[in-house]
Write a protein that holds these residues in place. Structure first.
Motif, PDB file in Angstrom:
ATOM      1  N   MET A  83       0.847  -1.207   0.000  1.00  0.00           N
ATOM      2  CA  MET A  83       0.000   0.000   0.000  1.00  0.00           C
ATOM      3  C   MET A  83       0.886   1.263   0.000  1.00  0.00           C
ATOM      4  O   MET A  83       0.786   2.101  -0.885  1.00  0.00           O
ATOM      5  N   LEU A  84       1.819   1.320   1.007  1.00  0.00           N
ATOM      6  CA  LEU A  84       2.728   2.467   1.080  1.00  0.00           C
ATOM      7  C   LEU A  84       3.574   2.524  -0.197  1.00  0.00           C
ATOM      8  O   LEU A  84       3.767   3.574  -0.793  1.00  0.00           O
ATOM      9  N   ARG A  85       4.003   1.309  -0.633  1.00  0.00           N
ATOM     10  CA  ARG A  85       4.852   1.245  -1.819  1.00  0.00           C
ATOM     11  C   ARG A  85       4.119   1.808  -3.035  1.00  0.00           C
ATOM     12  O   ARG A  85       4.648   2.615  -3.788  1.00  0.00           O
ATOM     13  N   SER A  86       2.825   1.391  -3.219  1.00  0.00           N
ATOM     14  CA  SER A  86       2.144   1.890  -4.410  1.00  0.00           C
ATOM     15  C   SER A  86       1.836   3.375  -4.295  1.00  0.00           C
ATOM     16  O   SER A  86       1.811   4.080  -5.303  1.00  0.00           O
ATOM     17  N   THR A  87       1.639   3.887  -3.047  1.00  0.00           N
ATOM     18  CA  THR A  87       1.419   5.332  -2.890  1.00  0.00           C
ATOM     19  C   THR A  87       2.674   6.094  -3.326  1.00  0.00           C
ATOM     20  O   THR A  87       2.594   7.087  -4.051  1.00  0.00           O
ATOM     21  N   ILE A  88       3.828   5.606  -2.887  1.00  0.00           N
ATOM     22  CA  ILE A  88       5.073   6.306  -3.252  1.00  0.00           C
ATOM     23  C   ILE A  88       5.312   6.196  -4.759  1.00  0.00           C
ATOM     24  O   ILE A  88       5.706   7.165  -5.416  1.00  0.00           O
ATOM     25  N   ALA A  91       3.063   5.979  -7.006  1.00  0.00           N
ATOM     26  CA  ALA A  91       2.130   6.907  -7.666  1.00  0.00           C
ATOM     27  C   ALA A  91       2.690   8.330  -7.586  1.00  0.00           C
ATOM     28  O   ALA A  91       2.636   9.092  -8.559  1.00  0.00           O
ATOM     29  N   ALA A  92       3.267   8.670  -6.420  1.00  0.00           N
ATOM     30  CA  ALA A  92       3.871  10.006  -6.266  1.00  0.00           C
ATOM     31  C   ALA A  92       5.035  10.182  -7.245  1.00  0.00           C
ATOM     32  O   ALA A  92       5.293  11.277  -7.744  1.00  0.00           O
ATOM     33  N   ASN A 124       3.751  11.706 -10.317  1.00  0.00           N
ATOM     34  CA  ASN A 124       2.942  12.916 -10.184  1.00  0.00           C
ATOM     35  C   ASN A 124       3.811  14.161 -10.364  1.00  0.00           C
ATOM     36  O   ASN A 124       4.711  14.429  -9.576  1.00  0.00           O
ATOM     37  N   ALA A 162      10.409   3.823  -2.131  1.00  0.00           N
ATOM     38  CA  ALA A 162       9.341   2.819  -2.132  1.00  0.00           C
ATOM     39  C   ALA A 162       9.869   1.466  -1.659  1.00  0.00           C
ATOM     40  O   ALA A 162       9.135   0.683  -1.063  1.00  0.00           O
TER      41      ALA A 162
END
Ligand code: FDA
Length: 314
Positions: A1-6, A8-9, A12, A297
């Protein structure tokens, strides 16, 4: 979860702009990136070489979507090789072991361009290999996502016709890799074995960490039993211990460890002091944002380090 958030960032552009312009970023980035330009990358290389380490340099870039960009990246590598030579950082120490070499992503020099992308990448790679040989360095072809594996190994085969010293990279998370190791474990063949950094489907890649690690050990054994020059790229203490042990058991001393710039630097120096060849992968260039985010990540502890630096100095 944290990995995919990073991750995604990492894609961005607003966050990229925020991070790249934060006053503290430069000092934080310095831990993981050799510098924004050739001059600083050469200085980082010199510091590592002076500490008894070997280096491979990667010019960081955005996706290459046109011919002009591919040409510019190839030009950057030629500039880098000339600068490394001028700083006396090249020359082979022993066969296959250049003090400083370069790592290339074929996508950065045109592989993905429509039409004749593969030919453009091969032509650029040949030019870079020619210059590398002239200055006494070698070239390793980084491996990207699995849709490019066959193309990259095909270009490697072509290049090795003229430049047999060109290094390959194989990723232990791919189911095919043990078999690819068998194909590439021949005399003079430099093969970097890493776990693999892309998000891949279960149809082609092991998904569980333990399965990737087991594949790494099987592939390591194939390389050590073969006649090539294995390059074990990992920070994993268990895999490093197994590699040290197996290499001794096979009486192989022509191999090296590889780690990323800024990651486990004490371990890099410990292994070098113990007599191993240790090569540090030094990314450099103005486009460091995506690279830095992928490293964050991989390990939340690095995220804490990054956030703390932003809060305390920002
Ligand atoms: P893993 O991620 O499981 O980590 C094992 C241990 O190492 C951790 O528990 C921790 O102790 C330490 N560690 C790992 N990452 C850390 C970090 N960021 N900060 C601090 N400690 C950390 N991939 C690819 O697909 N194609 C390629 O061409 C390359 N090339 C390449 C060259 C070199 C020299 C290296 C070292 C790596 C690559 N990679 C790569 C990346 C590789 O596939 C992989 O994603 C990373 O090396 C992380 O995997 P580890 O083997 O370190 O294990």
């Amino acid at each position: 979860m944290l990995r995919s958030t990073i991750l995604a960032a990492a894609r961005n552009s607003r966050i990229e702009s925020l991070v790249t312009h934060a006053p503290v970023s430069r000092s934080v980035v310095r831990r993981f990136v050799g510098g924004p330009d050739t001059r600083s990358a050469v200085a980082a290389t010199k510091a590592l070489v002076d500490a008894g380490l070997h280096v491979t340099l990667d010019h960081l870039g955005e996706d290459t979507t046109d011919r002009a960009h591919a040409d510019a990246v190839a030009g950057a590598y030629l500039d880098l090789l000339g600068s490394l030579e001028a700083a006396h950082l090249t020359r082979l120490l022993k066969p296959l072991t250049a003090r400083a070499e370069v790592s290339i992503k074929l996508s950065a020099i045109g592989q993905a361009l429509p039409g004749d992308g593969e030919r453009i990448a091969l032509d650029h790679a040949r030019t870079i290999c020619t210059e590398a040989r002239r200055v006494g360095a070698t070239v390793t072809l980084d491996m990207e996502d699995h849709t490019t594996t066959d193309s990259t190994l095909g270009i490697l085969r072509e290049l090795r016709g003229d430049f047999p010293e060109t290094g390959a990279v194989l990723q232990a998370y791919l189911r095919r890799t043990e078999s690819d190791c068998r194909e590439l474990a021949y005399a003079g063949s430099r093969v970097r074995l890493c776990k693999g950094a892309y998000q891949e489907p279960a149809s082609v890649a092991f998904q569980k960490r333990a399965d990737v690690d087991r594949s790494y050990v099987r592939s390591m054994n194939v390389l050590l039993e073969g006649d090539g020059y294995p390059m074990f790229a990992t920070h994993d203490p268990t895999l490093i211990a197994i590699a040290t042990d197996r290499a001794a058991a096979h009486e192989v001393d022509a191999f090296e460890f590889q780690m990323l710039y800024g990651i486990r630097p004490d371990e890099q120096r410990r292994l070098a002091a113990a007599g191993h060849v240790v090569r540090v992968y030094v990314p450099y260039g103005a486009q460091w944002y995506g690279y830095l985010m992928r490293r964050l990540a991989e390990r939340p502890a690095n995220l804490t380090f990054f956030a703390r630096a932003l809060i305390t100095k920002g």
